[in-house]
Write a protein that holds these residues in place. Structure first.
Motif, PDB file in Angstrom:
ATOM      1  N   GLY A 114       9.709  35.716  24.916  1.00 49.46           N
ATOM      2  CA  GLY A 114       9.497  36.821  25.838  1.00 49.46           C
ATOM      3  C   GLY A 114       9.036  38.092  25.154  1.00 49.46           C
ATOM      4  N   MET A 115       9.573  38.369  23.979  1.00 52.18           N
ATOM      5  CA  MET A 115       9.165  39.581  23.277  1.00 52.18           C
ATOM      6  C   MET A 115       7.760  39.454  22.700  1.00 52.18           C
ATOM      7  SD  MET A 115      11.461  41.669  23.972  1.00 52.18           S
ATOM      8  CE  MET A 115      11.428  43.106  22.886  1.00 52.18           C
ATOM      9  N   GLN A 116       7.351  38.243  22.358  1.00 46.20           N
ATOM     10  CA  GLN A 116       5.958  38.046  21.951  1.00 46.20           C
ATOM     11  C   GLN A 116       5.023  38.288  23.130  1.00 46.20           C
ATOM     12  OE1 GLN A 116       5.212  34.607  19.187  1.00 46.20           O
ATOM     13  NE2 GLN A 116       7.371  34.188  19.630  1.00 46.20           N
ATOM     14  N   LEU A 117       5.446  37.838  24.303  1.00 46.90           N
ATOM     15  CA  LEU A 117       4.653  38.088  25.506  1.00 46.90           C
ATOM     16  C   LEU A 117       4.583  39.585  25.793  1.00 46.90           C
ATOM     17  CD1 LEU A 117       3.146  36.772  27.917  1.00 46.90           C
ATOM     18  CD2 LEU A 117       5.341  36.784  29.139  1.00 46.90           C
ATOM     19  N   MET A 119       4.592  42.007  23.730  1.00 48.29           N
ATOM     20  CA  MET A 119       3.654  42.661  22.807  1.00 48.29           C
ATOM     21  C   MET A 119       2.203  42.478  23.231  1.00 48.29           C
ATOM     22  SD  MET A 119       5.407  44.264  20.535  1.00 48.29           S
ATOM     23  CE  MET A 119       4.223  44.586  19.220  1.00 48.29           C
ATOM     24  N   ARG A 120       1.952  41.440  24.014  1.00 44.99           N
ATOM     25  CA  ARG A 120       0.584  41.128  24.429  1.00 44.99           C
ATOM     26  C   ARG A 120       0.246  41.626  25.828  1.00 44.99           C
ATOM     27  NH1 ARG A 120       2.349  37.612  20.782  1.00 44.99           N
ATOM     28  NH2 ARG A 120       0.900  36.404  19.471  1.00 44.99           N
ATOM     29  N   ARG A 121       1.275  41.979  26.597  1.00 46.36           N
ATOM     30  CA  ARG A 121       1.044  42.312  28.002  1.00 46.36           C
ATOM     31  C   ARG A 121       1.651  43.677  28.326  1.00 46.36           C
ATOM     32  NH1 ARG A 121      -0.409  37.437  30.739  1.00 46.36           N
ATOM     33  NH2 ARG A 121      -0.657  38.761  32.567  1.00 46.36           N
ATOM     34  N   PRO A 122       0.846  44.728  28.272  1.00 49.80           N
ATOM     35  CA  PRO A 122       1.355  46.089  28.465  1.00 49.80           C
ATOM     36  C   PRO A 122       1.904  46.355  29.858  1.00 49.80           C
ATOM     37  CG  PRO A 122      -1.049  46.075  28.384  1.00 49.80           C
ATOM     38  CD  PRO A 122      -0.591  44.720  27.952  1.00 49.80           C
ATOM     39  N   GLU A 123       1.641  45.471  30.816  1.00 53.81           N
ATOM     40  CA  GLU A 123       2.162  45.692  32.164  1.00 53.81           C
ATOM     41  C   GLU A 123       3.662  45.400  32.251  1.00 53.81           C
ATOM     42  OE1 GLU A 123       0.065  41.586  32.408  1.00 53.81           O
ATOM     43  OE2 GLU A 123       0.052  43.393  31.178  1.00 53.81           O
ATOM     44  N   ILE A 124       4.230  44.715  31.245  1.00 54.25           N
ATOM     45  CA  ILE A 124       5.676  44.490  31.230  1.00 54.25           C
ATOM     46  C   ILE A 124       6.355  45.805  30.863  1.00 54.25           C
ATOM     47  CG2 ILE A 124       7.589  43.219  30.188  1.00 54.25           C
ATOM     48  CD1 ILE A 124       5.615  40.952  29.611  1.00 54.25           C
ATOM     49  N   THR A 125       7.208  46.290  31.764  1.00 57.11           N
ATOM     50  CA  THR A 125       7.780  47.626  31.590  1.00 57.11           C
ATOM     51  C   THR A 125       9.204  47.624  31.051  1.00 57.11           C
ATOM     52  OG1 THR A 125       8.384  47.552  33.940  1.00 57.11           O
ATOM     53  CG2 THR A 125       6.351  48.700  33.356  1.00 57.11           C
ATOM     54  N   LYS A 126       9.937  46.527  31.213  1.00 55.50           N
ATOM     55  CA  LYS A 126      11.321  46.457  30.744  1.00 55.50           C
ATOM     56  C   LYS A 126      11.640  45.032  30.293  1.00 55.50           C
ATOM     57  CE  LYS A 126      13.190  50.595  31.400  1.00 55.50           C
ATOM     58  NZ  LYS A 126      13.055  51.108  32.737  1.00 55.50           N
ATOM     59  N   PHE A 127      12.638  44.918  29.388  1.00 51.93           N
ATOM     60  CA  PHE A 127      13.042  43.591  28.939  1.00 51.93           C
ATOM     61  C   PHE A 127      14.555  43.464  28.920  1.00 51.93           C
ATOM     62  CE2 PHE A 127      12.713  46.032  24.965  1.00 51.93           C
ATOM     63  CZ  PHE A 127      13.923  45.733  24.350  1.00 51.93           C
ATOM     64  N   ILE A 128      15.008  42.216  29.067  1.00 53.91           N
ATOM     65  CA  ILE A 128      16.414  41.850  28.937  1.00 53.91           C
ATOM     66  C   ILE A 128      16.471  40.655  27.990  1.00 53.91           C
ATOM     67  CG2 ILE A 128      18.479  40.996  30.129  1.00 53.91           C
ATOM     68  CD1 ILE A 128      17.303  42.273  32.713  1.00 53.91           C
ATOM     69  N   LEU A 129      17.170  40.822  26.875  1.00 55.32           N
ATOM     70  CA  LEU A 129      17.309  39.742  25.902  1.00 55.32           C
ATOM     71  C   LEU A 129      18.759  39.294  25.873  1.00 55.32           C
ATOM     72  CD1 LEU A 129      15.196  41.045  22.875  1.00 55.32           C
ATOM     73  CD2 LEU A 129      14.428  39.880  24.949  1.00 55.32           C
ATOM     74  N   ILE A 130      18.983  38.010  26.063  1.00 56.73           N
ATOM     75  CA  ILE A 130      20.326  37.450  26.101  1.00 56.73           C
ATOM     76  C   ILE A 130      20.485  36.488  24.925  1.00 56.73           C
ATOM     77  CG2 ILE A 130      21.968  36.142  27.491  1.00 56.73           C
ATOM     78  CD1 ILE A 130      20.402  37.070  29.958  1.00 56.73           C
ATOM     79  N   LEU A 142       7.869  43.228  16.352  1.00 56.36           N
ATOM     80  CA  LEU A 142       8.132  44.352  17.266  1.00 56.36           C
ATOM     81  C   LEU A 142       7.961  45.664  16.519  1.00 56.36           C
ATOM     82  CD1 LEU A 142      11.257  42.905  19.082  1.00 56.36           C
ATOM     83  CD2 LEU A 142       8.958  43.162  20.038  1.00 56.36           C
ATOM     84  N   ALA A 143       6.730  45.942  16.155  1.00 60.29           N
ATOM     85  CA  ALA A 143       6.447  47.132  15.355  1.00 60.29           C
ATOM     86  C   ALA A 143       5.113  47.743  15.789  1.00 60.29           C
ATOM     87  CB  ALA A 143       6.392  46.768  13.871  1.00 60.29           C
ATOM     88  N   PRO A 144       5.143  48.701  16.725  1.00 64.19           N
ATOM     89  CA  PRO A 144       6.329  49.165  17.456  1.00 64.19           C
ATOM     90  C   PRO A 144       6.573  48.340  18.708  1.00 64.19           C
ATOM     91  CG  PRO A 144       4.473  50.532  18.017  1.00 64.19           C
ATOM     92  CD  PRO A 144       3.957  49.520  17.018  1.00 64.19           C
ATOM     93  N   CYS A 145       7.760  48.486  19.273  1.00 67.33           N
ATOM     94  CA  CYS A 145       8.092  47.848  20.541  1.00 67.33           C
ATOM     95  C   CYS A 145       7.601  48.754  21.666  1.00 67.33           C
ATOM     96  CB  CYS A 145       9.597  47.635  20.642  1.00 67.33           C
ATOM     97  SG  CYS A 145      10.135  46.890  22.197  1.00 67.33           S
ATOM     98  N   PRO A 146       6.847  48.232  22.634  1.00 70.44           N
ATOM     99  CA  PRO A 146       6.226  49.091  23.644  1.00 70.44           C
ATOM    100  C   PRO A 146       7.073  49.390  24.873  1.00 70.44           C
ATOM    101  CG  PRO A 146       5.419  46.859  23.869  1.00 70.44           C
ATOM    102  CD  PRO A 146       6.362  46.847  22.701  1.00 70.44           C
ATOM    103  N   ALA A 147       8.288  48.877  24.952  1.00 71.14           N
ATOM    104  CA  ALA A 147       9.094  49.071  26.164  1.00 71.14           C
ATOM    105  C   ALA A 147      10.566  49.195  25.818  1.00 71.14           C
ATOM    106  CB  ALA A 147       8.868  47.910  27.135  1.00 71.14           C
ATOM    107  N   SER A 148      11.323  49.762  26.729  1.00 75.12           N
ATOM    108  CA  SER A 148      12.777  49.858  26.589  1.00 75.12           C
ATOM    109  C   SER A 148      13.433  48.648  27.247  1.00 75.12           C
ATOM    110  CB  SER A 148      13.287  51.137  27.249  1.00 75.12           C
ATOM    111  OG  SER A 148      12.778  52.284  26.605  1.00 75.12           O
TER     112      SER A 148
END
Length: 209
Positions: A114-117, A119-130, A142-148
Motif C-alpha cells: 500500500g505504501m508503494q502504491l 508513492m505512485r498515486r498522489p490522489e491517495i490522501t491518507k493511509f492506515i498501516l496495520i 518513503l523519502a519523502p512520504c507524501p501523506a499523513s
C-alpha cells in the motif's frame, strides 16, 4: 458486500465492494496480509474493517491479490501485487469520481504494498498501516512520504523489528506538514488476534479526529 470481479493485469481480481450513495463520500482500498501466512480478503480483520469503513461513510473495496481465492495468476511477492492494487484503485476511482478523499489501508504485507502504491498515486490522501512488517521489508522508499496517516502495531508482535518501526515513524514525522500517528496495542501479536475491536476503535478515533 456484493462480489465483484475486476479485470486485472493477469486476469480477474476477486473483490467485495460496498458503495456509499453520497457522491463526495471518501473511498478506501483494503489490502490483505501475505497469503503465505493465510492472508486473504476474507480474514476476520479484513472483513471487520470493510464493514466498519462502510459504516463510517466510505465506499469500501477489498480484494484478493493474484493467486488468492478466485483471483487469477500466481503470487508474485512484490510488483505483481502492486499492479493488482493499482488496478483496484483505478476501479474504485471510476466508481467514485467525486470522492473528496482516497484512502489506503494495508495489513502487514498489504501495508508494504500500500505504501508503494501511495508513492505512485498522489490522489491517495491518507493511509492506515496495520502491523507493517518493518525489518522484514524495506520502507526506506518513503523519502519523502507524501501523506499523513496512522500506524498500528502490537507490542507482542514477534514478526517485526520494533526499533526499525519506531525509527520509521520518527523519520516520517520529521517532514513538513506530515503527521503520522503510532498507536501500540498492548498484548497484541502480529495478527491482532482477539484485539480486532481495539484496532477498529483506534482507527475510528483517528478518522473522527
Amino acid at each position: 458486500m456484493p462480489e465483484v470481479f475486476i479485470n486485472g493485469p493477469v486476469g480477474r481480481i476477486e473483490s467485495r465492494y460496498t458503495h456509499n450513495i453520497n457522491h463526495n463520500s471518501p473511498s478506501i482500498l483494503l489490502l490483505h496480509a501475505h497469503p503465505g501466512h493465510g492472508g486473504n480478503m476474507n480474514n476476520h480483520l479484513s472483513v471487520k474493517l470493510h464493514k466498519n469503513f462502510s459504516d463510517l461513510g466510505f465506499s469500501s473495496l477489498r480484494f484478493n491479490f493474484r493467486g488468492v481465492g478466485k483471483s487469477d495468476g500466481e503470487h508474485d511477492g512484490s510488483e505483481g501485487e502492486l499492479a493488482d492494487s493499482a488496478i483496484a484503485l483505478d476501479w474504485i476511482q471510476n466508481q467514485n469520481q467525486s470522492s473528496d478523499e482516497y484512502w489506503i489501508c494495508g495489513i502487514s504485507f498489504g501495508a508494504w504494498i500500500g505504501m508503494q502504491l501511495l508513492m505512485r498515486r498522489p490522489e491517495i490522501t491518507k493511509f492506515i498501516l496495520i502491523g507493517p512488517p518493518a525489518g522484514k521489508y524495506d520502507f526506506n522508499f518513503l523519502a519523502p512520504c507524501p501523506a499523513s496517516g496512522i500506524i498500528l502495531s502490537g507490542d507482542k508482535d514477534s514478526l517485526i523489528d520494533h526499533s526499525i518501526l519506531s525509527s520509521l515513524v520518527k523519520k516520517l514525522n520529521s517532514q513538513n506538514n506530515i503527521i503520522v500517528k503510532h498507536e501500540i496495542i498492548k498484548g497484541s501479536n502480529h495478527f491482532f488476534t482477539n484485539h480486532e475491536n481495539s484496532v477498529q476503535q483506534k482507527i475510528n478515533n483517528y478518522i473522527k479526529s
